[in-house]
Design an enzyme around this catalytic site. Sequence first.
Site, PDB file in Angstrom:
ATOM      1  N   GLN A  56      84.135  35.881   4.978  1.00  0.00           N
ATOM      2  CA  GLN A  56      84.985  34.974   5.765  1.00  0.00           C
ATOM      3  C   GLN A  56      86.175  34.446   4.950  1.00  0.00           C
ATOM      4  OE1 GLN A  56      83.677  31.186   8.170  1.00  0.00           O
ATOM      5  NE2 GLN A  56      83.971  30.545   6.061  1.00  0.00           N
ATOM      6  N   ASP A  57      85.881  33.892   3.762  1.00  0.00           N
ATOM      7  CA  ASP A  57      86.964  33.297   2.978  1.00  0.00           C
ATOM      8  C   ASP A  57      87.917  34.372   2.471  1.00  0.00           C
ATOM      9  OD1 ASP A  57      85.450  31.093   3.454  1.00  0.00           O
ATOM     10  OD2 ASP A  57      85.177  30.529   1.357  1.00  0.00           O
ATOM     11  N   SER A 100      80.568  24.971  -5.150  1.00  0.00           N
ATOM     12  CA  SER A 100      79.999  24.556  -3.863  1.00  0.00           C
ATOM     13  C   SER A 100      79.456  23.136  -3.910  1.00  0.00           C
ATOM     14  CB  SER A 100      78.848  25.514  -3.521  1.00  0.00           C
ATOM     15  OG  SER A 100      78.021  24.949  -2.528  1.00  0.00           O
ATOM     16  N   GLU A 102      76.842  22.317  -2.705  1.00  0.00           N
ATOM     17  CA  GLU A 102      75.408  22.445  -2.970  1.00  0.00           C
ATOM     18  C   GLU A 102      75.091  22.064  -4.419  1.00  0.00           C
ATOM     19  OE1 GLU A 102      72.381  23.733  -1.307  1.00  0.00           O
ATOM     20  OE2 GLU A 102      73.554  22.851   0.297  1.00  0.00           O
ATOM     21  N   TYR A 153      70.561  29.096  -5.659  1.00  0.00           N
ATOM     22  CA  TYR A 153      71.981  29.319  -5.374  1.00  0.00           C
ATOM     23  C   TYR A 153      72.820  28.233  -6.036  1.00  0.00           C
ATOM     24  CZ  TYR A 153      76.274  28.998  -2.572  1.00  0.00           C
ATOM     25  OH  TYR A 153      77.588  28.901  -2.168  1.00  0.00           O
ATOM     26  N   ARG A 192      82.452  33.321  10.627  1.00  0.00           N
ATOM     27  CA  ARG A 192      81.208  32.928   9.965  1.00  0.00           C
ATOM     28  C   ARG A 192      80.075  33.801  10.505  1.00  0.00           C
ATOM     29  NH1 ARG A 192      79.442  30.449   5.426  1.00  0.00           N
ATOM     30  NH2 ARG A 192      79.215  28.211   5.665  1.00  0.00           N
ATOM     31  N   ASN A 212      74.042  33.773  10.934  1.00  0.00           N
ATOM     32  CA  ASN A 212      72.871  33.106  10.342  1.00  0.00           C
ATOM     33  C   ASN A 212      73.202  31.689   9.886  1.00  0.00           C
ATOM     34  OD1 ASN A 212      74.466  34.438   8.446  1.00  0.00           O
ATOM     35  ND2 ASN A 212      72.828  34.675   6.973  1.00  0.00           N
TER      36      ASN A 212
HETATM   37  P1  GDR Z   1      74.492  25.546   4.114  1.00  0.00           P
HETATM   38  O1  GDR Z   1      74.877  26.175   5.563  1.00  0.00           O
HETATM   39  O2  GDR Z   1      73.107  25.892   3.715  1.00  0.00           O
HETATM   40  O3  GDR Z   1      74.863  24.090   4.141  1.00  0.00           O
HETATM   41  O4  GDR Z   1      75.464  26.343   3.120  1.00  0.00           O
HETATM   42  P2  GDR Z   1      74.003  26.444   6.883  1.00  0.00           P
HETATM   43  O5  GDR Z   1      74.992  26.613   7.975  1.00  0.00           O
HETATM   44  O6  GDR Z   1      73.014  27.546   6.685  1.00  0.00           O
HETATM   45  O7  GDR Z   1      73.169  25.087   7.069  1.00  0.00           O
HETATM   46  C1  GDR Z   1      73.792  23.852   7.351  1.00  0.00           C
HETATM   47  C2  GDR Z   1      72.765  22.813   7.741  1.00  0.00           C
HETATM   48  O8  GDR Z   1      72.258  23.072   9.043  1.00  0.00           O
HETATM   49  C3  GDR Z   1      70.836  22.915   9.031  1.00  0.00           C
HETATM   50  N1  GDR Z   1      70.232  23.698  10.113  1.00  0.00           N
HETATM   51  C4  GDR Z   1      70.268  25.029  10.251  1.00  0.00           C
HETATM   52  N2  GDR Z   1      70.845  25.976   9.464  1.00  0.00           N
HETATM   53  C5  GDR Z   1      70.756  27.265   9.868  1.00  0.00           C
HETATM   54  N3  GDR Z   1      71.339  28.224   9.103  1.00  0.00           N
HETATM   55  N4  GDR Z   1      70.081  27.623  11.030  1.00  0.00           N
HETATM   56  C6  GDR Z   1      69.494  26.697  11.837  1.00  0.00           C
HETATM   57  O9  GDR Z   1      68.915  27.025  12.863  1.00  0.00           O
HETATM   58  C7  GDR Z   1      69.590  25.339  11.433  1.00  0.00           C
HETATM   59  N5  GDR Z   1      69.153  24.177  11.972  1.00  0.00           N
HETATM   60  C8  GDR Z   1      69.547  23.185  11.171  1.00  0.00           C
HETATM   61  C9  GDR Z   1      70.457  23.404   7.639  1.00  0.00           C
HETATM   62  O10 GDR Z   1      69.154  22.995   7.309  1.00  0.00           O
HETATM   63  C10 GDR Z   1      71.568  22.736   6.824  1.00  0.00           C
HETATM   64  O11 GDR Z   1      71.263  21.391   6.623  1.00  0.00           O
HETATM   65  C11 GDR Z   1      76.811  26.651   3.382  1.00  0.00           C
HETATM   66  C12 GDR Z   1      77.073  28.021   2.738  1.00  0.00           C
HETATM   67  O12 GDR Z   1      78.354  28.456   3.116  1.00  0.00           O
HETATM   68  C13 GDR Z   1      76.985  27.941   1.238  1.00  0.00           C
HETATM   69  O13 GDR Z   1      77.325  29.213   0.672  1.00  0.00           O
HETATM   70  C14 GDR Z   1      77.981  26.881   0.763  1.00  0.00           C
HETATM   71  O14 GDR Z   1      77.933  26.785  -0.642  1.00  0.00           O
HETATM   72  C15 GDR Z   1      77.647  25.543   1.414  1.00  0.00           C
HETATM   73  O15 GDR Z   1      77.685  25.678   2.823  1.00  0.00           O
HETATM   74  C16 GDR Z   1      78.639  24.464   1.020  1.00  0.00           C
END
Ligand code: GDR
Length: 333
Positions: free
Chosen positions: A19-20, A130, A132, A154, A189, A192
Amino acid sequence: MEQSHSERRTALITGITGQDGYYLSQLLLSKGYRVVGLVPPERRASVAKLGDIADRVEIYPVHLTDASGLLAAVEQLRPDEIYNLAAPSFVPSSWDDPLGTLDLVTGTATRLLAAVRQVGLKTRFYQASSSEMFGAVDRSPQDENTPFRPMNPYAAAKVHAHWTMVHHRQRYSLFACSGILYNHESPLRPPNFVTRKVTLTVAAIKLGLRDRLPIGNLEAKRDWGYAGDHVEAMWRMLQTETPEDYVIGTGHLHSVRDLVATAFQCADLDWERYVSVDTALFRPDEHFHLVADPRKAHQNLGWQPTLTFEELLGKMVRKDIERLQSGSVELPR
Ligand code: GDR
């Protein structure tokens, strides 16, 4: 304005097909750069993912684990700027392969920085850090002085890569810096990640192709921005006089509940009719609030987000409806 051929700058990007990589390439091309992606030879065809700009970027085939190959790339291409974006970015997957994550994230940064140092060019280096890395925070919002307390492989690998970059800046005076980026989203994006999972499912529900959205923790909170804005900050960081690190985020914290409600609202649907919570999707330690204090980026880089949370989700929902109608996207099972 495009640069003339003689002053055309060269940018190398790892992770160009993500994406980026797309948004950054688009930005750099618009500024007249020669854009070269370092891509593993067997994944060369993945450049097609860059769609409308695929034939405007060059691909240099090399494994990011190959130190001499990366050195040869830097020697041959003599880049003005390197953007190290490559990472297995879906955080939960890093538990399945901590060592592979470390090698790709930290190893690539270390090998590229060593190559820049060895070749002796004035290449400017951007490391994709990040939010994170802040992990188990004891304060919100976070800024450039907040300590790192990574909570997963990560994030730990990103911290290591970050410090490796800092060491090269301090010890070898390289122009190297890090953008500590909070979540940044777009229609590109992968599904997932939570934003795209939600917008694609909302679009499918709107078109009668789905009737349910299973979701994890509705109370989890994040600082969600637009990828197109965040890559602008990456570029601006490399145009300053002195290399420094920056926290990049909107400064606004939203819950997954807000995200779901807003995305359904964009399609004139009532989220509570369709959403079911699946505890199997919960992650441990979700009570930490990762939200940026981006004042340094505002002040030093003149950087500001251009899209609000609502505008971003509206853009994503509309694009997913369009894609489903044209058959250009498949719904995940
Ligand atoms: P993240 O992104 O782990 O923060 O990392 P993600 O979109 O996976 O999760 C964000 C938040 O949503 C909650 N969540 C869910 N997440 C997913 N994937 N699916 C679900 O069904 C769901 N329900 C709730 C998660 O628990 C979390 O709190 C992203 C990535 O781009 C990293 O590479 C980057 O470093 C960080 O953002 C900043």
